[in-house]
Scaffold this motif. Sequence first.
Motif, short mmCIF file in Angstrom:
data_model
loop_
_atom_site.label_atom_id
_atom_site.label_comp_id
_atom_site.label_asym_id
_atom_site.label_seq_id
_atom_site.Cartn_x
_atom_site.Cartn_y
_atom_site.Cartn_z
N GLU A 1 -3.42 -6.66 -12.87
CA GLU A 1 -4.04 -5.41 -12.95
C GLU A 1 -3.18 -4.39 -13.17
OE1 GLU A 1 -6.26 -4.76 -9.61
OE2 GLU A 1 -7.72 -6.32 -9.72
N HIS B 1 -4.15 -7.87 -7.16
CA HIS B 1 -3.76 -7.10 -7.88
C HIS B 1 -2.91 -7.53 -9.04
CE1 HIS B 1 -5.60 -3.41 -5.82
NE2 HIS B 1 -5.30 -4.10 -4.80
N LEU C 1 -1.65 -0.79 -12.57
CA LEU C 1 -1.33 -0.14 -11.03
C LEU C 1 -0.72 1.19 -11.56
CD1 LEU C 1 0.19 -3.20 -9.30
CD2 LEU C 1 -1.75 -2.33 -8.62
N ASP D 1 -0.99 2.97 -5.55
CA ASP D 1 -2.14 3.94 -5.24
C ASP D 1 -3.44 2.91 -5.31
OD1 ASP D 1 -4.08 5.53 -4.79
OD2 ASP D 1 -4.27 6.46 -6.89
N VAL D 2 -3.26 2.07 -3.89
CA VAL D 2 -4.34 0.97 -3.63
C VAL D 2 -4.64 1.39 -2.24
CG1 VAL D 2 -3.50 -0.61 -5.16
CG2 VAL D 2 -2.51 -0.69 -2.96
N GLY E 1 0.91 -1.08 0.09
CA GLY E 1 0.05 -0.11 0.02
C GLY E 1 0.93 1.25 -0.09
N ASP F 1 -4.53 -3.48 1.34
CA ASP F 1 -4.79 -4.38 0.12
C ASP F 1 -3.71 -5.43 0.00
OD1 ASP F 1 -6.84 -2.80 -0.47
OD2 ASP F 1 -6.41 -2.70 -2.39
#
Length: 610
Positions: A270, A267, A272, A257-258, A253, A262
Motif C-alpha cells: 500500500e 500495509h 504509505l 500515518d496509520v 504506528g 496497526d
Amino acid sequence: MQRLVDQTVRAHDAALPDYISRSWRRCETYGLPIHTDAYVDRLGSHELKHRIEQHEVLYRLCRPELETLRRVASGGDGIAIVADPSGLVLDSVGAEEFARRAFEVELSPGWSWNERLRGTNGIGAVLMELKSLVVRGNEHYIETNRFLDCAAAPILTPTGSVAGVLNVSVPSSMASAYALGLVEVAVDQIEHRQFADTFTRHTIIRVHSERELLGTPKEGVLVFDGSKLVAANRHGLAILKLNWTALGQHDFGDLFDVGALDDPQGHIGEALRSANGLLLHSVKPDMRRISRSVPNALPRLESATLTMPIYDAAMRADVERTLRILDCGIPVILSGETGCGKEVLARHLHALSSRATRPFVAVNCAGLPESLIEAELFGYLDGAFTGARKGGSKGSVREADGGVLLLDEIGDMPLSAQARLLRVLQEREVVPLGGSKPVPVDFLLICASNLNLEDMVAAKQFRQDLYYRISQFRMHLKPLREHPDLPDLILALWRQTTSGDDRYSLSPETVNALAQHDWPGNYRQLVGVLRTLFALAEPMVPIAPHALQYGTAGAISSPDAANAAHLDTKTRAILQNALDQHQGNVSRAAKSLGISRGTLYRRLSQFGDK
C-alpha cells in the motif's frame, strides 16, 4: 613530530578534508613513522582461511561485486579489495601489474590495514569515520603508500554494525572519484542482498518516494518484529529521517500515518505516508516458496541483536548496564554454568560497543596447554623457544589491540600466566616471550568463568590481586531452567533453527516435554537437540514427543539414579586419591589425571569439596 604533521598537512592542501586531518593527528598520537613502513605481521594461509570462514557471509555477499569490479579494475589499472571489520584484507582482485605493486606495500590478503598499523588509508579511515570516502596519494600518512588513491565504503549489516569494507585502489594519477562511485554502487548491492534470505519470520516493508526505484538497491528496506522496527538499510532510515539508534525504539504506528496499533503486515504493497509527511510507495513481496536449509549454524548474531529472544526483560537491562560499564574501559566478568551463552553474550557486547569495528579475540584458557598459554596470549619472537613459528607470533593480547579481548574459562589460567596478565592490565603494554621491548596495547577486557573465582582465591588457585583487577563488574547468566518462560524460549530458538520456515513445527506435547527437562548443558544442549529434531522433521508434520528418542533421548531422560550415584562415588574416590598422592596440590593432581586444573576444581565443587 606534531610540527611535521602540521607542516605536511598545510603544505599538501589548504582545503584538506576534515577526515584526513583527523586521521593524520590520530596517527601522530599512535607514534607511527611517516618515512618508513611500520612492521605488520601477515596471517599465515591457515589463519587467513579461518578468518575468511569467520566472515563467510560477508565473503559470499561480496563475491558478485568483486567479480564486477575485477573486470573494471583489470581493464584499467587498479585492484578491488574486501576487508573484515578489523581492517584485515580477505580478498583482492584486479590488474596483475598493479596488484604486484600493491603487494610490495602489503596491500593484499592476510595483511591488516587498520589505521593504527598503516596510518591514513582508505580501509582504516572508513573504519574510523564509518562513511564512504577517498584517500588520495599524498593524503596517505606513510610515504610509501602515496602512489595509491583509495576509494572505500563501509558495508553495514541490517542492524547498523560494520560487516566489512569494500575498497578500490588505483594509481594516484587516476580519477578516484569515479572509483568511489563504483564502490558505493557495489556496497548498495551487497547491503540490499542481505535481506534476501534472512528475516523470514519478520515483516519486511520496501518503500520509496519514486515508484521506479522500488526493487532496486536504492529502495528503503524496513524490518519489523511484530510492530517494532528492528532492522533496516541505510536508505530506509534516510527516507524516514532516522539513524541506527532508532532500531528497537519505534513501532510501525510511530513511523507512518496509520493507526497506533496497526500491523505492518496489513500495509504491505500500500501507499504509505511517513510521520514527516512524505508519500511513499511500497511493493508486495515476491511470494517465492521458502526453501529448506540444513541447520548447520544458528543465524548470525546481527540478525537477532535487537530482539534478543534468549534474554528476558531483566537480562536485557543487565546487558545495557554491562555495555555501559564495558565502554568505560572497566573489565567485566560473565559468570554462569557451562552452555549459558557467555561467549555469545561477549560477542553481542562487542557488536554493540564503541569497539564494534575493531577486533574481537576470544581465548579459551581451558583449551590451551599450560606450557603454551603464555605464548598464545602474549606472543613470542622468532626463536624464543623450541618449536616457535618462524617470524614469531603477535599473541592474542596484541591481536585484540583496539578491540575486545575475551578470556573464557579464566579460572583455568595458570598462576604464572595470571601474573603476566596482571602486569599487562596495569601497564597497558605487553612484552612478547623472548623479547625485552614492551608493546603498548589498548583493549576492553571481558572474562568468563563457570567457576566460583572467590572460592578459587580462598583456595589460592587464583591470584587475589588479579581477581580484584578484573572483578569490578559482574554479570551472571541464569541457567536455562530458571528462564521465566521456557516454552516461549524453546519456540523462539526453534524459529531461529528453522530460519522461520513454518512448514516445520513442534507439537505442544513436544514443547512441553522439552520444557520439563532441567537442561544441565543449558542453551548449547537445547540448541543441539533442536537441530537434531529439525534434521528429522518432515514438512507439515508437527514433531511428536516420540521423536525425542532418536539421538536425543540422553538429553531428555535422566539416567538411572542408582547408577548415577554409583558413578559419582567412583569419580569422587578417583579425584580424592589423586589429591592425596600429591599432598593436596590441585595442579599436580590434575596433571596426573590428564585434565585441566579448572576441570578438577569444578568436579570437586560439584561434590561439595573445596
